[in-house]
Design an enzyme around this catalytic site. Structure first.
Site, PDB file in Angstrom:
ATOM      1  N   HIS A 136       0.815  -1.213   0.000  1.00 26.48           N
ATOM      2  CA  HIS A 136       0.000   0.000   0.000  1.00 26.48           C
ATOM      3  C   HIS A 136       0.857   1.276   0.000  1.00 26.48           C
ATOM      4  O   HIS A 136       0.353   2.355  -0.291  1.00 26.48           O
ATOM      5  CB  HIS A 136      -0.975   0.012   1.188  1.00 26.48           C
ATOM      6  CG  HIS A 136      -0.357   0.241   2.523  1.00 26.48           C
ATOM      7  ND1 HIS A 136      -0.074  -0.782   3.409  1.00 26.48           N
ATOM      8  CD2 HIS A 136       0.020   1.376   3.159  1.00 26.48           C
ATOM      9  CE1 HIS A 136       0.436  -0.285   4.510  1.00 26.48           C
ATOM     10  NE2 HIS A 136       0.519   1.019   4.384  1.00 26.48           N
ATOM     11  N   ASP A 166       0.204  -7.771   1.443  1.00 28.71           N
ATOM     12  CA  ASP A 166       0.555  -6.351   1.533  1.00 28.71           C
ATOM     13  C   ASP A 166       2.069  -6.151   1.581  1.00 28.71           C
ATOM     14  O   ASP A 166       2.580  -5.392   2.401  1.00 28.71           O
ATOM     15  CB  ASP A 166      -0.104  -5.699   2.744  1.00 28.71           C
ATOM     16  CG  ASP A 166      -0.033  -4.171   2.693  1.00 28.71           C
ATOM     17  OD1 ASP A 166       0.149  -3.627   1.593  1.00 28.71           O
ATOM     18  OD2 ASP A 166      -0.130  -3.533   3.763  1.00 28.71           O
ATOM     19  N   SER A 241       4.757   2.599   7.955  1.00 27.44           N
ATOM     20  CA  SER A 241       4.439   1.402   7.167  1.00 27.44           C
ATOM     21  C   SER A 241       5.635   0.974   6.327  1.00 27.44           C
ATOM     22  O   SER A 241       6.228   1.789   5.610  1.00 27.44           O
ATOM     23  CB  SER A 241       3.246   1.665   6.253  1.00 27.44           C
ATOM     24  OG  SER A 241       2.066   1.806   6.998  1.00 27.44           O
TER      25      SER A 241
END
Length: 397
Positions: A136, A166, A241
């Site tokens: 993402h 992911d 992230s």
């Protein structure tokens, strides 16, 4: 002699004399009373008793490091900041294309595209310059810039991605002096262990936060198809992230991926993909261009009390009810059929569909799978050979 004189001579005089003698002893020889050591019962000498009881009375407390600078020094150079840019099509207001309005206002030029930027983090996992990050973070990016620990920038290319977990793999020309992260032994990770999160929260630059491992094997969160997270209370915020979760030795424990929040900020519940899974994904994508996962070719449903009751089966039974079998798939070739109840996979109980899916996906095509199952009340065992799961198949394995 009167009764009073008799009482004084027999009772009061001896009592007063005893008190006087006791006072003189206390004043002249206090060590006789105040420092007298009491001999324990039996024949055990006092010094031997002290020696025997000294060991249990000593409590050894764990020594907590006053600094984790050495761990950060080892891991931080392998953590990078990631900046992406992508072109976004601008929606044109339909009023601006109306011919009647153009007559009054003329032609109004509106740019069709606009640039959108985002940021995240990543971890160098190979000496060749392969970087793991979250899918993402780079999804749809037209340009990816990696900022290294020493301030140098490098343009990255996207090698491949795995949206179901992911994860994505980037590649840069790795400068001299910067090496990959050291992978921690997953079996050594325990709830309560100190961990540090390193990343680029809010774009302020590389930042370190501290917490503990709150749980392992977290799944059923609805974040991705494959979920097997390390949970931590180390502060993870937007921009973290794809960054590193390391242990007190500086070894990589996981790739920070998501947070649970109701306010939009950190609330002490963060999730990281185990480093072992991230490293395997990196190797697969670098070599094959995609993630290699095992596949059994069945659809299952957990044996809930309601389901067991409807099938007139014992309520204490646990397992996975086979609801569908793919034609000519590994399960069908091994003799499994709809209605079978799988109770074990490779010697481990099978009562959680997500865990079973992760376990099968962790196999390589051709690996053997020992399947214990029930059919019409009889316990049977068969051996299947994992196939290749080359595309999403829904919630099945």
């Amino acid at each position: 002699m009167s009764p009073w004189q008799t009482f004084a001579l027999r009772i009061l005089f001896p009592a007063a004399l005893g008190a006087l003698i006791a006072t003189l002893i206390l004043l002249l020889f206090p060590e006789w009373v105040l420092h007298e050591e009491r001999q324990p019962a039996g024949n055990t000498p006092v010094d031997q008793l002290t020696a025997n009881t000294a060991e249990p009375l000593t409590v050894a407390l764990p020594v907590t490091p006053s600094s984790y600078a050495s761990a950060v020094k080892l891991a931080a150079p392998a953590v990078v900041n990631i900046y992406t840019r992508k072109t976004v099509k601008r929606r044109t207001n339909p009023l601006l294309t109306d011919p009647a309005l153009k007559r009054f206002f003329g032609e109004t030029e509106q740019p069709d595209d606009r640039m959108q930027s985002s940021l995240g983090s990543g971890v160098i996992l190979s000496p060749d310059g392969h970087i793991i990050t979250n899918f993402h973070v780079i999804e749809g990016a037209d340009e990816i810039i990696v900022a290294l620990y020493d301030g140098r920038d490098a343009e990255a290319t996207l090698v491949g991605s795995d949206p179901e977990s992911d994860l994505a793999v980037l590649k840069i020309d790795l400068p001299d002096g910067i090496g990959p992260a050291v992978i921690a032994d997953r079996s050594a990770n325990a709830v309560g262990d100190i961990v540090l999160a390193i990343g680029n929260p809010f774009g302020v630059g590389q930042t370190v936060t501290m917490g503990i491992i709150s749980a392992t094997g977290r799944n059923r969160l609805g974040l991705n198809t494959y979920e097997d997270y390390v949970q931590t209370d180390a502060a993870i915020n937007p921009g973290n992230s794809g960054g590193a979760l390391i242990n007190a030795k500086g070894e990589l424990v996981g790739i920070n991926t998501a947070i649970f929040t109701q306010s939009g900020g950190n609330e002490g519940i963060g999730f990281a993909i185990p480093a072992e899974i991230a490293h395997r994904t990196m190797r697969d994508i670098a070599r094959y261009g995609t993630t290699i996962r095992g596949w059994l070719g069945i659809e299952v449903q957990e044996a809930s009390p309601e389901l067991l009751e409807s099938l007139r089966l014992p309520g204490e039974l646990t397992g996975l009810l086979v609801t569908g079998v793919f034609p000519e798939g590994p399960a069908e070739q091994a003799g499994l059929a709809s209605g079978d109840i799988i109770v074990g996979l490779n010697g481990t109980d099978a009562d959680n569909a997500v865990e079973a899916m992760n376990r099968i996906a962790g196999l390589r095509p051709g690996d053997t799978i020992s399947v214990d199952f029930l059919r019409r009340g009889e316990r049977l065992t068969t051996t299947a050979y994992a196939g290749l799961r080359d595309q999403p198949q829904g919630v099945s394995e």
